[in-house]
Each structure stands twice: as structure tokens, then as C-alpha cells.
Design an enzyme around this catalytic site. Structure first.
Site, short mmCIF file in Angstrom:
data_model
loop_
_atom_site.label_atom_id
_atom_site.label_comp_id
_atom_site.label_asym_id
_atom_site.label_seq_id
_atom_site.Cartn_x
_atom_site.Cartn_y
_atom_site.Cartn_z
N ASP A 35 38.51 39.19 28.14
CA ASP A 35 38.61 39.97 29.37
C ASP A 35 37.30 40.71 29.63
O ASP A 35 36.94 41.64 28.91
CB ASP A 35 39.79 40.95 29.25
CG ASP A 35 40.08 41.65 30.58
OD1 ASP A 35 39.20 41.64 31.47
OD2 ASP A 35 41.18 42.22 30.70
N TYR A 60 33.84 39.14 38.77
CA TYR A 60 34.62 39.87 39.78
C TYR A 60 34.05 39.42 41.13
O TYR A 60 32.91 39.73 41.46
CB TYR A 60 34.43 41.38 39.57
CG TYR A 60 35.20 42.23 40.56
CD1 TYR A 60 36.32 42.95 40.16
CD2 TYR A 60 34.80 42.30 41.89
CE1 TYR A 60 37.01 43.73 41.07
CE2 TYR A 60 35.49 43.07 42.81
CZ TYR A 60 36.60 43.78 42.39
OH TYR A 60 37.29 44.56 43.29
N THR A 100 24.23 35.22 42.64
CA THR A 100 24.63 35.07 44.05
C THR A 100 23.50 35.40 45.03
O THR A 100 22.63 36.22 44.74
CB THR A 100 25.83 36.00 44.33
OG1 THR A 100 26.07 36.05 45.73
CG2 THR A 100 25.57 37.42 43.86
N ASP A 101 23.58 34.78 46.20
CA ASP A 101 22.69 35.12 47.31
C ASP A 101 22.89 36.58 47.76
O ASP A 101 22.03 37.13 48.44
CB ASP A 101 22.95 34.19 48.49
CG ASP A 101 24.42 34.16 48.90
OD1 ASP A 101 25.27 33.93 48.02
OD2 ASP A 101 24.74 34.39 50.08
N TYR A 124 29.33 44.48 45.31
CA TYR A 124 29.39 43.19 44.60
C TYR A 124 27.98 42.68 44.31
O TYR A 124 27.67 42.31 43.17
CB TYR A 124 30.16 42.17 45.45
CG TYR A 124 30.04 40.74 44.98
CD1 TYR A 124 30.69 40.30 43.83
CD2 TYR A 124 29.24 39.82 45.68
CE1 TYR A 124 30.56 38.98 43.39
CE2 TYR A 124 29.11 38.51 45.24
CZ TYR A 124 29.77 38.09 44.11
OH TYR A 124 29.63 36.79 43.68
N1 NAP Z 1 32.55 32.35 45.46
C1 NAP Z 1 31.34 32.43 46.05
O1 NAP Z 1 31.20 32.28 47.27
C2 NAP Z 1 30.12 32.69 45.20
C3 NAP Z 1 28.86 32.72 45.84
C4 NAP Z 1 27.73 32.94 45.07
C5 NAP Z 1 27.85 33.11 43.71
N2 NAP Z 1 29.06 33.09 43.12
C6 NAP Z 1 29.15 33.30 41.67
O2 NAP Z 1 29.51 32.06 41.08
C7 NAP Z 1 30.31 32.29 39.91
C8 NAP Z 1 31.60 31.52 40.01
O3 NAP Z 1 32.32 31.96 41.15
P1 NAP Z 1 33.70 31.29 41.59
O4 NAP Z 1 33.66 31.13 43.05
O5 NAP Z 1 34.01 30.14 40.70
O6 NAP Z 1 34.70 32.49 41.26
P2 NAP Z 1 36.27 32.49 41.36
O7 NAP Z 1 36.80 31.21 41.86
O8 NAP Z 1 36.66 33.77 42.04
O9 NAP Z 1 36.71 32.60 39.83
C9 NAP Z 1 36.41 33.73 39.08
C10 NAP Z 1 36.93 33.53 37.67
O10 NAP Z 1 36.59 34.72 36.96
C11 NAP Z 1 37.71 35.10 36.23
N3 NAP Z 1 37.72 36.53 36.02
C12 NAP Z 1 37.74 37.52 36.95
N4 NAP Z 1 37.81 38.73 36.34
C13 NAP Z 1 37.84 38.46 35.01
C14 NAP Z 1 37.92 39.29 33.87
N5 NAP Z 1 38.01 40.61 33.96
N6 NAP Z 1 37.90 38.70 32.65
C15 NAP Z 1 37.84 37.36 32.53
N7 NAP Z 1 37.78 36.53 33.57
C16 NAP Z 1 37.78 37.08 34.80
C17 NAP Z 1 38.91 34.70 37.07
O11 NAP Z 1 40.00 34.65 36.22
P3 NAP Z 1 41.50 34.48 36.74
O12 NAP Z 1 41.67 33.01 36.88
O13 NAP Z 1 42.31 35.08 35.64
O14 NAP Z 1 41.59 35.23 38.04
C18 NAP Z 1 38.44 33.35 37.61
O15 NAP Z 1 38.75 32.33 36.69
C19 NAP Z 1 30.48 33.82 39.83
O16 NAP Z 1 29.49 34.32 38.97
C20 NAP Z 1 30.20 34.30 41.24
O17 NAP Z 1 29.73 35.63 41.26
C21 NAP Z 1 30.20 32.86 43.83
#
Ligand code: NAP
Length: 304
Positions: A35, A60, A100-101, A124
Site C-alpha cells: 500500500d 494516486y 505525467t505531462d 496531482y
Molecule cells: N491516467 C492518465 O491519464 C495518466 C497520464 C499521465 C501519467 N499517468 C501516470 O501513469 C501511471 C499509470 O497510470 P494509470 O492510468 O494506469 O492509473 P490507474 O488506472 O488509475 O491505476 C492506478 C493503480 O494504482 C493503484 N493504487 C492507487 N493507490 C494505491 C495505493 N495507495 N497503494 C497501492 N496501489 C495503489 C490502483 O490500485 P487499485 O486497483 O487498488 O485501485 C491502480 O491499480 C501513473 O503513474 C500515473 O500517474 C497517468
């Protein structure tokens, strides 16, 4: 090779899982076992997992909610990656992390390079930037893949929101003055696997040479309005019945959100190509493949 993969139920983690499975033995603890909101527990967990490589897409990611949950966002996105990176540096274990951007202020119309000045507009973005800095400060071998506008057929994301709204409403009003590259989780996973897995036998040395930030997004650019229009056109061409008739472009100012978002999210992908020999698909091609998958998933779910 023992690979620790976090966030396996998330978009990027879910896309990475099958690819990493081919490169080693993947340990993918769920949130309860690893976690990130409890950074003080992570070193002990890492001691017992004993990974040779850590891949950390967990984060997050609730951009607007983070404005009210600053402390939690920083714990998960900054403190936890710092603890993981410190453990990794001490044990000489390479770390792949994601950024992230939203670390940028969105000014201008140029493409952000890996060393461009940062200036997050949101909690964020600030928390993710603090994570990047903590990883770099830990001094171990690392790759921070900085990506944008992530979506997948199965995640909670813009594609799914637009598909739902287009089924319910005749007019959609979508922001047209934020520009970036919609990026599929699978394009990110493919690129990470292509970069890391061929070097699996010599990971430590390879990371020692290649550590740093790496922009990683689909090629090309569009606005959220352009992305929404392409989603709707793609769904219609696949025979999906939709209520939507018009998609009206609006300004960010007409769609107030709790967190401010950058107007310019263009990422410069030259390092990805020049240093790593990897090119990503054009966002339109990646969308087309993801829509095929999305429509199949929707039909399966409707048939249940
Ligand atoms: N989504 C976007 O548009 C975006 C854009 C740019 C960069 N990013 C980055 O890319 C990466 C992947 O993003 P994503 O879109 O795949 O994210 P996502 O679909 O929201 O998934 C986030 C994951 O993190 C886990 N998580 C959240 N809080 C946690 C905690 N306290 N302990 C352990 N696990 C936790 C969640 O677990 P649960 O399954 O239990 O909820 C989920 O599996 C991240 O670093 C994000 O910041 C994302």
C-alpha cells in the site's frame, strides 16, 4: 528475473502484466499487500519480495480529488516512490516508474523535453513531480516514463466517459484548447517492454547507462475535442448506436474543474526514438485498435 509490478489492476499495470510475464517471474501485490499510502511498510515488503526489477505504475491518479487530498496524494505519489527508490538504490535493483505531462505548466506551443522546466498547476502534478525528484535523489538506476492522456478499453478514462455520454446525450461539449497525445496503456507497456526486456540479463549495467526521464506517449497531437470526435466516429463506424448528434468545442474556462490542467501537453519523443530506437503508434492508430477491443468488451458485457 523476479519482477515486482505494482498497480496491476490499473490501466498501465494491467497492460504491462502479460508482457512482463514473458520476461520473468512477476510478483504483483494488490494494494492491501503493498500500500503506497503506507510508505513506512514498503521497505519491509520489498525485503520479502526480493525483486530484481521494480515496475511501479501504481499512483494516486484522481486529479480533481487530489486538490482536497493533498497529503494522501503526496504520500502515494512522492513519499512512497522515494522509499521504493531508496530501497532499490541500496539493493542495486533498477526501478521503472511513471510520470505525467501534468508536471508542466502547459504554456506555449512547443513540445516538452525531458529536461524542460516544470511548473505543475495542480496538487496531482506537484505530487508526481515530487515523486520524480525523490527517485532521482535516491541515486539508483531508474527509468521514469513520462506519459500523457492515458486510456485503455477497460479503465476508468476519457474513452469510456465519452462512449457513455455519447450514448445518452445529443450534444457533447468538449474542451478544445488543451492539446496533447491520447496514449493507450498498451502503447506504453509495449514500449517499456521493448526497452527493458531485451536487457534483462544485464539490467543493472544497462540502467546505469540509461537512467533518467523518458517521454513516452503516442505520436501526434489533438485536443480533447478532437479525441472525443474520433472516439464517436470510431464507435459509429463499428456499428455502435449513439444518441450524440453534435460535439461542440468549448474553452477550458467554460468547463471549470477543481484542478487546473495544462493547455499544452505536447511531449517531445525524440529521446525515445534516438536513444532507445522505439517509436510509438500515431494516436489515431492506437485508438482504432483500442476501439476494436472496447467494442468487443462492451458486447461481451451486454451479452452477459
Ligand atoms: N491516467 C492518465 O491519464 C495518466 C497520464 C499521465 C501519467 N499517468 C501516470 O501513469 C501511471 C499509470 O497510470 P494509470 O492510468 O494506469 O492509473 P490507474 O488506472 O488509475 O491505476 C492506478 C493503480 O494504482 C493503484 N493504487 C492507487 N493507490 C494505491 C495505493 N495507495 N497503494 C497501492 N496501489 C495503489 C490502483 O490500485 P487499485 O486497483 O487498488 O485501485 C491502480 O491499480 C501513473 O503513474 C500515473 O500517474 C497517468
Amino acid at each position: 528475473m523476479r519482477i515486482l509490478l505494482t498497480g496491476t489492476n490499473g490501466q498501465v499495470g494491467g497492460a504491462l502484466r502479460p508482457l512482463l510475464d514473458k520476461g520473468g517471474s512477476v510478483v504483483a501485490p494488490l494494494r492491501a499487500e503493498f500500500d503506497l499510502s503506507k510508505p513506512e511498510t514498503l521497505a519491509g515488503a520489498l525485503d520479502s519480495f526480493k525483486p530484481d526489477l521494480i515496475v511501479n505504475p501504481a499512483a494516486y491518479t484522481a486529479v480533481d480529488r487530489a486538490e482536497d487530498e493533498r497529503e494522501l496524494a503526496f504520500r502515494v505519489n512522492a513519499e512512497a516512490p522515494g522509499v521504493i527508490a531508496t530501497w532499490a538504490a541500496r539493493h542495486r535493483v533498477p526501478l521503472v516508474h511513471f510520470s505525467t505531462d501534468y508536471v508542466f505548466d502547459g504554456s506555449g506551443e512547443g513540445r516538452w523535453r525531458e529536461d524542460s522546466h516544470t511548473g505543475p498547476l495542480s496538487v496531482y502534478g506537484a505530487s508526481k513531480l515530487a515523486g520524480d525528484l525523490a527517485i532521482r535523489a535516491a541515486g539508483g538506476a531508474h527509468l521514469i516514463a513520462r506519459t500523457s492522456w492515458v486510456y485503455a478499453a477497460g479503465g476508468a478514462n476519457f474513452l469510456r466517459t465519452i462512449a457513455r455520454l455519447a450514448g445518452e446525450r445529443e450534444d457533447l461539449r468538449i474542451v478544445a484548447d488543451q492539446v496533447g497525445a491520447p496514449t493507450t496503456a498498451s502503447a506504453i507497456a509495449d514500449a517499456v517492454a521493448a526497452i527493458v526486456l531485451p536487457n534483462a540479463t544485464n539490467l543493472e549495467q544497462w540502467f546505469a547507462r540509461s537512467s533518467g526521464i523518458l517521454n513516452l506517449a503516442c505520436a501526434g497531437e489533438t485536443s480533447w475535442h478532437g479525441f472525443a470526435s474520433a472516439i464517436v466516429a470510431g464507435l459509429k463506424s463499428r456499428g455502435v448506436k449513439l444518441a450524440v448528434k453534435t460535439i461542440t468545442p468549448i474553452a477550458t474556462a467554460d468547463f471549470p474543474t477543481k484542478a487546473r490542467r495544462p493547455g499544452n501537453s505536447r511531449l517531445d519523443l525524440s529521446r525515445l526514438k534516438d536513444r532507445f530506437g522505439v517509436t510509438t503508434p500515431a494516436w489515431q492508430d492506437a485508438l482504432s485498435a483500442e476501439l476494436d477491443h472496447f467494442v468487443i468488451l462492451q458486447r461481451e458485457q451486454a451479452g452477459r
